[in-house]
Design an enzyme around this catalytic site. Structure first.
Site, PDB file in Angstrom:
ATOM      1  N   ASP A 145      56.013  39.996  19.511  1.00 27.83           N
ATOM      2  CA  ASP A 145      56.928  40.977  20.102  1.00 27.83           C
ATOM      3  C   ASP A 145      58.348  40.412  20.233  1.00 27.83           C
ATOM      4  O   ASP A 145      58.623  39.270  19.840  1.00 27.83           O
ATOM      5  CB  ASP A 145      56.355  41.397  21.469  1.00 27.83           C
ATOM      6  N   GLU A 188      59.208  43.973  16.098  1.00 31.21           N
ATOM      7  CA  GLU A 188      60.586  43.968  16.635  1.00 31.21           C
ATOM      8  C   GLU A 188      61.125  45.390  16.635  1.00 31.21           C
ATOM      9  O   GLU A 188      62.319  45.620  16.645  1.00 31.21           O
ATOM     10  CB  GLU A 188      61.482  42.933  15.934  1.00 31.21           C
ATOM     11  N   TRP A 189      60.189  46.354  16.605  1.00 29.11           N
ATOM     12  CA  TRP A 189      60.465  47.791  16.805  1.00 29.11           C
ATOM     13  C   TRP A 189      61.446  48.379  15.781  1.00 29.11           C
ATOM     14  O   TRP A 189      62.188  49.313  16.097  1.00 29.11           O
ATOM     15  CB  TRP A 189      60.980  48.056  18.226  1.00 29.11           C
ATOM     16  N   GLY A 190      61.489  47.800  14.585  1.00 25.25           N
ATOM     17  CA  GLY A 190      62.360  48.353  13.552  1.00 25.25           C
ATOM     18  C   GLY A 190      63.840  48.136  13.831  1.00 25.25           C
ATOM     19  O   GLY A 190      64.682  48.807  13.247  1.00 25.25           O
ATOM     20  N   ASP A 210      57.635  52.224  20.931  1.00 27.00           N
ATOM     21  CA  ASP A 210      56.232  52.489  21.250  1.00 27.00           C
ATOM     22  C   ASP A 210      55.836  53.951  21.031  1.00 27.00           C
ATOM     23  O   ASP A 210      56.540  54.871  21.439  1.00 27.00           O
ATOM     24  CB  ASP A 210      55.946  52.092  22.700  1.00 27.00           C
TER      25      ASP A 210
HETATM   26  C1  GAL Z   1      55.872  46.427  23.560  1.00 31.49           C
HETATM   27  C2  GAL Z   1      55.126  46.671  22.272  1.00 31.49           C
HETATM   28  C3  GAL Z   1      53.805  47.292  22.628  1.00 31.49           C
HETATM   29  C4  GAL Z   1      53.022  46.374  23.537  1.00 31.49           C
HETATM   30  C5  GAL Z   1      53.857  46.009  24.763  1.00 31.49           C
HETATM   31  C6  GAL Z   1      53.194  44.945  25.619  1.00 31.49           C
HETATM   32  O1  GAL Z   1      57.098  45.837  23.276  1.00 31.49           O
HETATM   33  O2  GAL Z   1      55.881  47.494  21.430  1.00 31.49           O
HETATM   34  O3  GAL Z   1      53.077  47.590  21.452  1.00 31.49           O
HETATM   35  O4  GAL Z   1      52.670  45.216  22.824  1.00 31.49           O
HETATM   36  O5  GAL Z   1      55.141  45.551  24.384  1.00 31.49           O
HETATM   37  O6  GAL Z   1      53.963  44.613  26.721  1.00 31.49           O
END
Ligand code: GAL
Length: 433
Positions: A145, A188-190, A210
């Site tokens: 992440d 890294e969310w794109g 998410d």
């Molecule tokens: C977000 C991630 C989620 C989950 C979460 C956990 O950044 O996109 O899929 O892993 O953190 O805290």
């Protein structure tokens, strides 16, 4: 080192890291959507058992991903991450062994910054040590992440550089121990176009933030994916995020996907060759949920051993094409597979719609041929078609079709070519004249 290797990869034109793991999209379960931080080893093993009981492991869902919140908030004196003894009273190795016994490969989560998104220790500056710990615990897959990242003047590198650090650690460890590299799932969310570079470092990359269990969230992800669908290939996958199939009426706030929306969700994720990680409770799953998740016709295209590419849009089905619209993504998609030419038609409107396409709009179709049409949801052969297919789809509904050559078109079908505007007689006269 991954960074050195990079130059070589460029030189040979290879864009995916083929280190022997993760050729096909990962299938399995991820703990985050269902539990967030609220779980224990026992609860997770019960979940894993429910997956076995439903035949999901047999269907291929064999990666069990332990997401955030499994450790204590602080490292020990040697800097090592400590598994939370309340959640894992018998230790992490016992947990992964129980998963292995049930037929799973175990996956774990960490972060390229100081802390995970839930505030637990992140791996920045501890990449090699943490990887050692994870491997020692029995994990073979790492989701990575992007929270709590250091200041620019500390690292003097970008998102890319922080992910290279872990990719290098993975490669070095595999070499040193002569073992299979840990599979690396970047999250890294794109942010920084990971579809361009993440394939050099790992096997998948999240393309956005998410997911949520309602249609607007799904259509927005599909929209995003439509512009980068061609970046998915063997060993390197756009990750559209965990599945929300089964989360209708569950969660806070509760999910509200209709049956048709859940089918569209699964179809798009699978045919776009995303990893498919279940995120709802399998112990209480409805018959419909299991039927969707176990759709063999669709799963086998996601897991096609010979064709790595995903479907991609050939027409957006609204004017103008190629425009960004999170509420109304592309509607007409195609690709090839071992089993036939794939079409996905998606009704992005809130009302039922009649939808039509010309077969030769798909690059994979041979012009002038008849095709047998198989419906991958009804699991029925629906006769043959040539030139056009029309269907009516419910709001946010989907059709997933598999077409196979069934001989030449009948003689004399007019116009003589489906794309008639450049079509000509041998003497140079255009057909359209
Ligand atoms: C977000 C991630 C989620 C989950 C979460 C956990 O950044 O996109 O899929 O892993 O953190 O805290």
């Amino acid at each position: 080192m991954a960074s050195l290797l990079l130059g070589l990869l460029y030189a040979t034109g290879t864009r995916a890291l083929d280190n022997g793991v993760g050729k096909l999209p990962a299938l399995g379960f991820n703990t985050w959507n269902l539990y967030q931080c609220d779980y224990t080893a026992d609860v997770l093993i019960e979940q894993a058992q429910a997956m076995v009981d439903h035949g999901l492991v047999e269907a291929g869902y064999s990666t069990f991903m332990l997401d955030d919140c499994y450790s204590l908030k602080e490292r020990d004196q040697k800097g090592k991450i400590v598994a939370d003894p309340e959640k894992f009273p018998k230790g992490m190795r016992h947990f992964t062994k129980s998963l292995t016994k049930l037929g799973f490969r175990a996956g774990i989560y960490s972060d390229a910054g100081y802390r995970t998104c839930g505030g637990y220790p992140g791996s920045y500056g501890h990449e090699t040590q943490d990887l050692e710990t994870f491997a020692d615990w029995g994990f073979q897959y790492l989701k990575y992440d992007n929270c709590y990242i250091p200041f620019d003047n500390v690292t003097q590198e970008n998102v890319y550089g922080r992910y290279v650090r872990m990719a290098d650690a993975i490669e070095a460890r595999a070499k040193k121990t002569k073992s299979q590299p840990v599979q690396f799932a970047l999250c890294e969310w794109g942010w920084q176009q990971p579809w361009i570079w993440a394939g050099r470092l790992g096997q998948s990359w999240r393309i956005g933030g998410d997911i949520r269990p309602w249609w607007s969230a799904l259509s927005s992800i599909i929209n995003q994916a439509s512009f980068i669908a061609t970046e998915t290939r063997f060993y390197a996958r756009n990750d559209l995020d965990m599945l929300e199939v089964g989360n209708t009426n569950q969660g806070t706030p509760p999910g509200n996907l209709t049956y048709d929306e859940a089918k569209s969700h699964f179809t798009a994720w699978a045919l776009l060759k995303s990893p498919l990680l279940i995120g709802s409770d399998m112990a209480s799953a409805s018959k419909e949920t299991i039927e969707i998740l176990e759709n063999k016709d669709i799963l086998k295209i996601n897991q096609d051993p010979n064709v790595g590419e995903a479907i991609a849009p050939f027409r957006w089905g609204r004017n103008p094409d190629y425009t960004w619209d999170p509420a109304h993504p592309a509607q007409y998609w195609t690709g090839n597979s071992t089993y036939g030419v794939v079409f996905m038609v998606l009704n992005t409107q809130d009302t039922a719609q009649k939808m039509s396409f010309n077969l030769t709009e798909s690059w994979a179709i041979r012009a002038g041929r008849v095709y047998s049409v198989y419906d991958m949801w009804a699991h029925t052969n629906n006769g043959t078609a040539y030139r056009d297919i029309s269907l009516t789809l419910p709001p946010h509904g989907v059709a997933a079709l598999l077409l196979n050559d069934a001989g030449p078109e009948p003689a004399g079908v007019e116009p003589y070519c489906a794309g008639y505007w450049q079509c000509s007689f041998p003497n140079g006269t255009y057909y359209s004249n």
